[in-house]
Design a protein around this motif. Structure first.
Motif, mmCIF file in Angstrom:
data_model
loop_
_atom_site.group_PDB
_atom_site.id
_atom_site.type_symbol
_atom_site.label_atom_id
_atom_site.label_comp_id
_atom_site.label_asym_id
_atom_site.label_seq_id
_atom_site.Cartn_x
_atom_site.Cartn_y
_atom_site.Cartn_z
ATOM 1 N N ARG A 20 40.284 44.858 20.149
ATOM 2 C CA ARG A 20 39.914 44.648 18.772
ATOM 3 C C ARG A 20 41.310 44.403 18.283
ATOM 4 O O ARG A 20 41.566 43.946 17.097
ATOM 5 N N GLU A 21 42.503 45.186 18.531
ATOM 6 C CA GLU A 21 43.724 45.221 17.922
ATOM 7 C C GLU A 21 44.160 43.694 18.068
ATOM 8 O O GLU A 21 44.878 43.220 17.063
ATOM 9 N N ARG A 22 44.133 43.037 19.078
ATOM 10 C CA ARG A 22 44.536 41.799 19.344
ATOM 11 C C ARG A 22 43.889 40.827 18.431
ATOM 12 O O ARG A 22 44.513 39.989 17.620
ATOM 13 N N VAL A 23 42.615 40.952 18.351
ATOM 14 C CA VAL A 23 41.765 40.069 17.347
ATOM 15 C C VAL A 23 42.016 40.388 15.757
ATOM 16 O O VAL A 23 42.165 39.312 15.062
ATOM 17 N N ILE A 117 39.028 32.248 13.816
ATOM 18 C CA ILE A 117 37.780 32.248 14.919
ATOM 19 C C ILE A 117 37.990 31.039 15.712
ATOM 20 O O ILE A 117 37.984 31.429 17.106
ATOM 21 N N GLU A 118 38.143 29.744 15.127
ATOM 22 C CA GLU A 118 38.231 28.859 16.405
ATOM 23 C C GLU A 118 39.555 28.767 17.246
ATOM 24 O O GLU A 118 39.411 28.176 18.430
ATOM 25 N N ARG A 119 40.539 29.254 16.496
ATOM 26 C CA ARG A 119 41.708 29.429 17.429
ATOM 27 C C ARG A 119 41.482 30.449 18.521
ATOM 28 O O ARG A 119 41.889 30.391 19.711
ATOM 29 N N THR A 120 40.862 31.579 18.230
ATOM 30 C CA THR A 120 40.407 32.660 19.393
ATOM 31 C C THR A 120 39.557 31.913 20.435
ATOM 32 O O THR A 120 40.003 32.239 21.512
ATOM 33 N N ARG A 121 38.449 31.345 19.876
ATOM 34 C CA ARG A 121 37.403 30.675 20.742
ATOM 35 C C ARG A 121 38.105 29.679 21.705
ATOM 36 O O ARG A 121 37.864 29.609 22.792
ATOM 37 N N GLU A 122 39.126 29.059 20.898
ATOM 38 C CA GLU A 122 39.749 27.668 21.822
ATOM 39 C C GLU A 122 40.598 28.444 22.925
ATOM 40 O O GLU A 122 40.704 27.992 24.063
ATOM 41 N N GLU A 127 33.030 28.758 26.215
ATOM 42 C CA GLU A 127 31.846 29.287 27.399
ATOM 43 C C GLU A 127 32.334 30.805 27.199
ATOM 44 O O GLU A 127 31.169 31.712 27.162
ATOM 45 N N ARG A 128 33.544 31.365 27.685
ATOM 46 C CA ARG A 128 33.796 32.754 27.783
ATOM 47 C C ARG A 128 33.745 33.608 26.672
ATOM 48 O O ARG A 128 33.163 34.772 26.499
ATOM 49 N N TYR A 129 34.282 32.864 25.329
ATOM 50 C CA TYR A 129 33.937 33.465 24.019
ATOM 51 C C TYR A 129 32.521 33.856 23.602
ATOM 52 O O TYR A 129 32.154 34.919 23.252
#
Length: 144
Positions: A20-23, A117-122, A127-129
Motif C-alpha cells: 500500500r505504501e509503495r503504491v 495506474i498504467e506505470r504500475t500495471r506495466e 496479467e499479474r496486475y
C-alpha cells in the motif's frame, strides 16, 4: 505444534501495508499538488463514480469509518467540492454530490492518475496486475 509466527516478510498484514505504501507514495505526491488528502480523493472518486450517494455508502466504498467521513465531508464542503442535500423521498437521509469544482479537480487530475495506474500495471505486468486485483477483491469478500 510449534508456536512460531512467520517472519515479517511472510506476514500478509505487513506485506499489504508495504505494498500500500509503495503504491500510495506517488499518489500522495499528486494529491499534495491539489491540496487533497488521499481520503478526500477517495471520497471524491466514489461520489464521481456513483453520482448522488449517501454517506453510509461512501464510507463503505471508500473504506472509511463514518466519524472520519463526517470530517472529510465537512472539509470537502468547505473547499466547495461537494454538495450535501436532503433526499427528496427520505428527509432523514443525506445525499452527497460533486460540485462543478469537484468535477473539475477530478477531470484535471485524471490523466496523471491514469498514468500512475498504467506505470504500475506495466512494471508489475498486466496479467499479474489483474490477477492481484482479483485476489485482493476475493480476499476482501472472505469471512476471516
Amino acid at each position: 505444534m510449534t508456536h512460531v509466527l512467520p517472519t515479517t516478510n511472510r506476514s500478509l498484514p505487513i506485506a499489504l501495508l508495504r505494498a500500500r505504501e509503495r503504491v500510495m507514495r506517488p499518489v500522495r505526491h499528486l494529491l499534495a499538488d491539489v491540496d487533497l488528502t488521499e481520503q478526500q480523493w477517495r471520497v471524491l472518486r466514489v461520489v464521481q463514480e456513483n453520482g448522488a450517494i449517501d454517506p453510509t455508502q461512501i464510507a463503505e466504498q471508500s473504506c472509511l469509518l463514518l466519524p472520519s467521513l463526517t470530517r472529510i465531508l465537512q472539509k470537502l464542503e468547505e473547499k466547495e467540492l461537494i454538495n450535501r442535500a436532503r433526499d427528496e423521498t427520505d428527509r432523514r437521509r443525506q445525499v452527497i454530490t460533486l460540485t462543478p469544482a469537484g468535477e473539475t479537480i477530478i477531470r484535471d487530475n485524471i490523466d496523471a492518475s491514469l498514468e500512475l495506474i498504467e506505470r504500475t500495471r506495466e512494471k508489475f505486468g498486466p496479467e499479474r496486475y489483474e490477477a492481484l486485483l482479483d485476489l485482493l477483491n476475493t480476499l476482501d469478500k472472505l469471512d476471516i
